[in-house]
Design a protein around this motif. Structure first.
Motif, PDB file in Angstrom:
ATOM      1  N   THR A   1       2.774  47.214  25.694  1.00 18.80           N
ATOM      2  CA  THR A   1       3.860  46.606  26.464  1.00 18.80           C
ATOM      3  C   THR A   1       3.278  46.141  27.793  1.00 18.80           C
ATOM      4  OG1 THR A   1       4.497  48.655  27.592  1.00 18.80           O
ATOM      5  CG2 THR A   1       5.577  48.200  25.472  1.00 18.80           C
ATOM      6  N   HIS A   2       4.104  45.439  28.530  1.00 29.01           N
ATOM      7  CA  HIS A   2       3.770  45.059  29.908  1.00 29.01           C
ATOM      8  C   HIS A   2       4.967  45.403  30.779  1.00 29.01           C
ATOM      9  CE1 HIS A   2       0.303  42.757  28.482  1.00 29.01           C
ATOM     10  NE2 HIS A   2       1.101  42.221  27.567  1.00 29.01           N
ATOM     11  N   THR A   3       4.726  45.707  32.032  1.00 30.48           N
ATOM     12  CA  THR A   3       5.830  46.002  32.947  1.00 30.48           C
ATOM     13  C   THR A   3       6.447  44.738  33.513  1.00 30.48           C
ATOM     14  OG1 THR A   3       4.282  46.219  34.796  1.00 30.48           O
ATOM     15  CG2 THR A   3       4.875  48.247  33.608  1.00 30.48           C
ATOM     16  N   GLU A   4       5.914  43.593  33.113  1.00 33.46           N
ATOM     17  CA  GLU A   4       6.412  42.309  33.579  1.00 33.46           C
ATOM     18  C   GLU A   4       6.549  41.359  32.392  1.00 33.46           C
ATOM     19  OE1 GLU A   4       3.269  43.402  34.027  1.00 33.46           O
ATOM     20  OE2 GLU A   4       2.217  41.878  32.879  1.00 33.46           O
ATOM     21  N   ASP A   5       7.278  40.278  32.586  1.00 34.53           N
ATOM     22  CA  ASP A   5       7.385  39.253  31.559  1.00 34.53           C
ATOM     23  C   ASP A   5       6.026  38.591  31.356  1.00 34.53           C
ATOM     24  OD1 ASP A   5      10.077  39.816  31.561  1.00 34.53           O
ATOM     25  OD2 ASP A   5      10.679  37.930  32.505  1.00 34.53           O
ATOM     26  N   GLU A   6       5.802  38.170  30.134  1.00 30.86           N
ATOM     27  CA  GLU A   6       4.580  37.447  29.786  1.00 30.86           C
ATOM     28  C   GLU A   6       4.999  36.213  28.996  1.00 30.86           C
ATOM     29  OE1 GLU A   6       0.626  38.011  26.964  1.00 30.86           O
ATOM     30  OE2 GLU A   6       2.164  39.544  26.926  1.00 30.86           O
ATOM     31  N   ALA A   7       4.361  35.102  29.253  1.00 32.53           N
ATOM     32  CA  ALA A   7       4.618  33.890  28.465  1.00 32.53           C
ATOM     33  C   ALA A   7       3.278  33.291  28.079  1.00 32.53           C
ATOM     34  CB  ALA A   7       5.451  32.887  29.254  1.00 32.53           C
ATOM     35  N   ARG A   8       3.253  32.684  26.897  1.00 32.96           N
ATOM     36  CA  ARG A   8       2.053  31.976  26.458  1.00 32.96           C
ATOM     37  C   ARG A   8       2.449  30.604  25.948  1.00 32.96           C
ATOM     38  NH1 ARG A   8      -2.368  35.749  23.467  1.00 32.96           N
ATOM     39  NH2 ARG A   8      -2.289  37.415  24.992  1.00 32.96           N
ATOM     40  N   PHE A   9       1.731  29.612  26.446  1.00 31.08           N
ATOM     41  CA  PHE A   9       1.909  28.226  26.028  1.00 31.08           C
ATOM     42  C   PHE A   9       0.638  27.821  25.286  1.00 31.08           C
ATOM     43  CE2 PHE A   9       1.533  23.645  27.706  1.00 31.08           C
ATOM     44  CZ  PHE A   9       2.124  23.124  26.565  1.00 31.08           C
ATOM     45  N   PHE A  10       0.752  27.565  23.999  1.00 29.66           N
ATOM     46  CA  PHE A  10      -0.397  27.191  23.176  1.00 29.66           C
ATOM     47  C   PHE A  10      -0.669  25.702  23.340  1.00 29.66           C
ATOM     48  CE2 PHE A  10       0.762  31.184  21.449  1.00 29.66           C
ATOM     49  CZ  PHE A  10      -0.396  31.723  20.920  1.00 29.66           C
ATOM     50  N   VAL A  11      -1.842  25.376  23.903  1.00 25.73           N
ATOM     51  CA  VAL A  11      -2.209  23.974  24.087  1.00 25.73           C
ATOM     52  C   VAL A  11      -3.171  23.502  22.998  1.00 25.73           C
ATOM     53  CG1 VAL A  11      -1.739  23.993  26.556  1.00 25.73           C
ATOM     54  CG2 VAL A  11      -4.059  24.457  25.759  1.00 25.73           C
ATOM     55  N   ALA A  12      -3.719  24.440  22.227  1.00 25.77           N
ATOM     56  CA  ALA A  12      -4.579  24.110  21.085  1.00 25.77           C
ATOM     57  C   ALA A  12      -4.623  25.318  20.162  1.00 25.77           C
ATOM     58  CB  ALA A  12      -5.989  23.750  21.552  1.00 25.77           C
ATOM     59  N   GLY A  13      -4.762  25.056  18.868  1.00 31.38           N
ATOM     60  CA  GLY A  13      -4.924  26.129  17.904  1.00 31.38           C
ATOM     61  C   GLY A  13      -3.657  26.920  17.646  1.00 31.38           C
ATOM     62  N   SER A  14      -3.848  28.157  17.172  1.00 30.53           N
ATOM     63  CA  SER A  14      -2.705  28.975  16.786  1.00 30.53           C
ATOM     64  C   SER A  14      -3.038  30.455  16.857  1.00 30.53           C
ATOM     65  CB  SER A  14      -2.260  28.613  15.366  1.00 30.53           C
ATOM     66  OG  SER A  14      -3.314  28.868  14.453  1.00 30.53           O
ATOM     67  N   GLY A  15      -1.998  31.268  16.804  1.00 28.00           N
ATOM     68  CA  GLY A  15      -2.115  32.723  16.780  1.00 28.00           C
ATOM     69  C   GLY A  15      -0.768  33.308  16.407  1.00 28.00           C
ATOM     70  N   THR A  16      -0.738  34.604  16.151  1.00 23.30           N
ATOM     71  CA  THR A  16       0.481  35.248  15.683  1.00 23.30           C
ATOM     72  C   THR A  16       0.848  36.436  16.560  1.00 23.30           C
ATOM     73  OG1 THR A  16      -0.065  34.605  13.409  1.00 23.30           O
ATOM     74  CG2 THR A  16       1.594  36.335  13.688  1.00 23.30           C
ATOM     75  N   PHE A  17       2.059  36.403  17.094  1.00 26.21           N
ATOM     76  CA  PHE A  17       2.605  37.544  17.830  1.00 26.21           C
ATOM     77  C   PHE A  17       3.439  38.395  16.889  1.00 26.21           C
ATOM     78  CE2 PHE A  17       1.717  35.217  21.710  1.00 26.21           C
ATOM     79  CZ  PHE A  17       1.378  36.248  22.571  1.00 26.21           C
ATOM     80  N   TYR A  18       3.375  39.697  17.071  1.00 26.36           N
ATOM     81  CA  TYR A  18       4.243  40.650  16.391  1.00 26.36           C
ATOM     82  C   TYR A  18       5.038  41.353  17.480  1.00 26.36           C
ATOM     83  CZ  TYR A  18       1.318  40.065  12.243  1.00 26.36           C
ATOM     84  OH  TYR A  18       0.645  39.549  11.159  1.00 26.36           O
ATOM     85  N   LEU A  19       6.350  41.260  17.413  1.00 25.36           N
ATOM     86  CA  LEU A  19       7.234  41.858  18.412  1.00 25.36           C
ATOM     87  C   LEU A  19       7.979  43.012  17.751  1.00 25.36           C
ATOM     88  CD1 LEU A  19       8.750  38.501  19.716  1.00 25.36           C
ATOM     89  CD2 LEU A  19       6.671  39.649  20.497  1.00 25.36           C
ATOM     90  N   HIS A  20       7.841  44.203  18.284  1.00 22.81           N
ATOM     91  CA  HIS A  20       8.465  45.407  17.731  1.00 22.81           C
ATOM     92  C   HIS A  20       9.736  45.671  18.539  1.00 22.81           C
ATOM     93  CE1 HIS A  20       7.736  49.863  16.407  1.00 22.81           C
ATOM     94  NE2 HIS A  20       8.835  49.354  15.906  1.00 22.81           N
ATOM     95  N   LEU A  21      10.855  45.212  17.987  1.00 24.59           N
ATOM     96  CA  LEU A  21      12.139  45.295  18.678  1.00 24.59           C
ATOM     97  C   LEU A  21      13.048  46.268  17.934  1.00 24.59           C
ATOM     98  CD1 LEU A  21      12.509  41.447  19.119  1.00 24.59           C
ATOM     99  CD2 LEU A  21      12.029  43.068  20.936  1.00 24.59           C
ATOM    100  N   GLY A  22      13.253  47.436  18.503  1.00 23.49           N
ATOM    101  CA  GLY A  22      14.056  48.449  17.827  1.00 23.49           C
ATOM    102  C   GLY A  22      13.360  48.864  16.546  1.00 23.49           C
ATOM    103  N   ARG A  23      14.051  48.725  15.430  1.00 23.76           N
ATOM    104  CA  ARG A  23      13.481  49.107  14.132  1.00 23.76           C
ATOM    105  C   ARG A  23      12.939  47.900  13.365  1.00 23.76           C
ATOM    106  NH1 ARG A  23      16.063  52.280  10.518  1.00 23.76           N
ATOM    107  NH2 ARG A  23      13.971  52.450   9.704  1.00 23.76           N
TER     108      ARG A  23
END
Length: 181
Positions: free
Chosen positions: A98-120
């Motif tokens: 986790t982070h104690t602050e907001d994080e944002a990512r803007f993809f300007v090239a290529g790709s990647g995958t985020f996994y967000l664990h929200l509740g269950r």
């Protein structure tokens, strides 16, 4: 391709929802409190553009988001298959944190995958060039660069010192299937 799959955290083998529709993905993420947008990536960057070139090409977009969301810092992360610290980056990003602050990512090239664990539930978000994902403070998540990573992203943080992770100690990332990025 931008994509979204939603799983129960106890059943990584069977998503309850899958979509490759960017608008549907954005709507599901918004309902979960995670902003997801499409941004213009028409800047012509040469192969191997360094942080200064990427920052200059997207200066207007960077400043608008910093003002709108009170981000204090932005940096550029570029990862290629021949990156010297690839194993260390992979270990850092592929561990739930986790982070104690907001994080944002803007993809300007290529790709990647985020996994967000929200509740269950776990939201697998495939991001590509032009995608901006904003992860609110405190959301458990990890990032998969893929086996042969190739992406450039501008990262935004509310902390002036940038990316600082608090690892959860949960081994959930190892239980979820990886997808080719």
């Amino acid at each position: 391709m931008t994509s979204l799959a939603v799983y129960w955290d106890t059943n990584p083998a069977k998503p309850e929802l899958e979509t490759g529709d960017r608008l549907a993905a954005a709507a599901h993420l918004a309902h979960a409190g995670v902003p997801f947008e499409r941004w213009d990536t028409s800047a012509d960057l040469p192969a191997g553009a360094d942080e200064a070139a990427v920052t200059a090409a997207y200066a207007g977009s960077i400043e608008r988001l910093k003002l709108h969301r009170a981000f204090q810092s932005a940096d550029v992360v570029r990862v290629t298959p021949d990156a010297p610290d690839l194993d260390a980056l992979h270990a850092r990003f592929m561990t739930e944190h986790t982070h104690t602050e907001d994080e944002a990512r803007f993809f300007v090239a290529g790709s990647g995958t985020f996994y967000l664990h929200l509740g269950r539930k776990v939201y697998r978000v495939g991001c590509e060039r032009g995608d901006l994902i904003s992860i609110p403070a405190g959301i458990r998540h990890w990032f998969d660069m893929g086996e042969r990573p190739s992406f450039t992203a501008i990262r935004f943080f509310t902390r002036p010192d940038g990316w600082v992770a608090a690892y959860t100690g949960d081994g959930i990332a190892a239980r979820f299937p990886r997808v080719a990025a």
